[in-house]
Design an enzyme around this catalytic site. Structure first.
Site, PDB file in Angstrom:
ATOM      1  N   SER A  37     -53.086  66.902  -5.076  1.00 40.33           N
ATOM      2  CA  SER A  37     -51.812  67.560  -5.369  1.00 40.33           C
ATOM      3  C   SER A  37     -51.862  69.004  -4.884  1.00 40.33           C
ATOM      4  O   SER A  37     -52.930  69.626  -4.868  1.00 40.33           O
ATOM      5  CB  SER A  37     -51.542  67.538  -6.879  1.00 40.33           C
ATOM      6  OG  SER A  37     -50.496  68.413  -7.229  1.00 40.33           O
ATOM      7  N   TYR A  60     -54.182  70.470 -15.162  1.00 43.72           N
ATOM      8  CA  TYR A  60     -53.966  69.554 -14.044  1.00 43.72           C
ATOM      9  C   TYR A  60     -54.472  70.169 -12.741  1.00 43.72           C
ATOM     10  O   TYR A  60     -55.159  69.508 -11.956  1.00 43.72           O
ATOM     11  CB  TYR A  60     -52.482  69.228 -13.940  1.00 43.72           C
ATOM     12  CG  TYR A  60     -52.135  68.243 -12.844  1.00 43.72           C
ATOM     13  CD1 TYR A  60     -52.448  66.907 -12.972  1.00 43.72           C
ATOM     14  CD2 TYR A  60     -51.476  68.670 -11.691  1.00 43.72           C
ATOM     15  CE1 TYR A  60     -52.129  65.994 -11.970  1.00 43.72           C
ATOM     16  CE2 TYR A  60     -51.141  67.765 -10.692  1.00 43.72           C
ATOM     17  CZ  TYR A  60     -51.467  66.434 -10.828  1.00 43.72           C
ATOM     18  OH  TYR A  60     -51.145  65.540  -9.837  1.00 43.72           O
TER      19      TYR A  60
END
Length: 240
Positions: free
Chosen positions: A147, A160
């Protein structure tokens, strides 16, 4: 192998296959001729996906209900693949969790531990379990989903983002260790995609403006082809 079936005869394991990107990649791989091992936490959605793939002309898949926190289960998976097939041609490590969007100081330890268990440790255990199988074929391909959060250092995304930054380091190191083999290892960053995880992170976003999981699936096919030469890269999806 033909251009219409670029993955014919290739055995692919896809984690997080029950929805979103994993679901779309499974359908794309089936259409490209691959034999599939589909993994997710529960069997219901996997069975629906398998039924859909067969209705579209694909072969029956091998379904593996497994929580990736079960690290011993990951070890057993590698052994089972070896006993049945003796090799693995393609790994798509797609499963991941978002965790809590929160100031780092307020992030509960259990949420941090869950993020690291799924987004980092499970990927290391997959490498540990499946590396010999990926090397056993003529053109092993390993694709890990990352990501942009790994490098943005965005407020409240620390859990995250840190887990994906750790994944990037893990996979790039694995690529360095396999540089002299026929195995090709890459990270794929899909960017904003209309998935359940995206909706959870941005509940007010107009999802009609986002690319769909099926839009990014051809890039997964591309990276899985035996003739693919990219290695140790973060390959980013760019919407046409």
């Amino acid at each position: 192998m033909t251009q219409a079936k670029p993955l014919a005869g290739r055995l692919a394991l896809i984690t997080g296959a029950s929805r979103g990107i994993g679901w779309a990649v499974a359908r794309a791989y089936a259409a490209a001729g691959a034999d599939l091992i589909l993994l997710a936490r529960t069997s219901g959605a996997l069975e629906e996906l398998d039924d859909l793939i067969q209705s579209e002309g694909g072969k029956p898949s091998t379904l593996v209900p497994l929580d990736l926190k079960d690290v011993e289960g990951i070890d057993r998976l590698g052994g089972a693949i070896f006993q049945r097939w003796g090799k693995l041609d393609i790994l798509v490590s797609n499963a991941g969790v978002l965790g809590l969007i929160s100031p780092l100081a307020h992030l509960p330890p259990k949420d941090w531990d869950s993020l690291m268990a799924i987004n980092v440790t499970a990927n290391w255990r997959l490498i540990r379990s499946l590396d010999p199988l990926l090397r056993a074929g003529d053109a092993g391909r390993a694709i890990f989903v990352t990501s942009g959060a790994a490098s943005k250092n965005q407020a409240y995304w620390g859990g995250y983002g840190a887990s994906k930054a750790a994944l990037d380091a893990l996979v790039k190191t694995y690529a360095a260790e396999t540089a002299s083999t026929s195995l090709r290892v890459n990270l794929l960053s899909p960017g904003p995609i209309d998935t359940g995880m995206r909706a959870k992170a941005f509940p007010g976003e107009d999802k009609e403006l986002l690319p769909k999981p099926a839009d990014v699936a051809p890039l997964f096919v591309e990276l899985a082809r035996p003739e693919e030469t990219r290695h140790g890269e973060i390959v980013r999806y760019h919407r046409p």
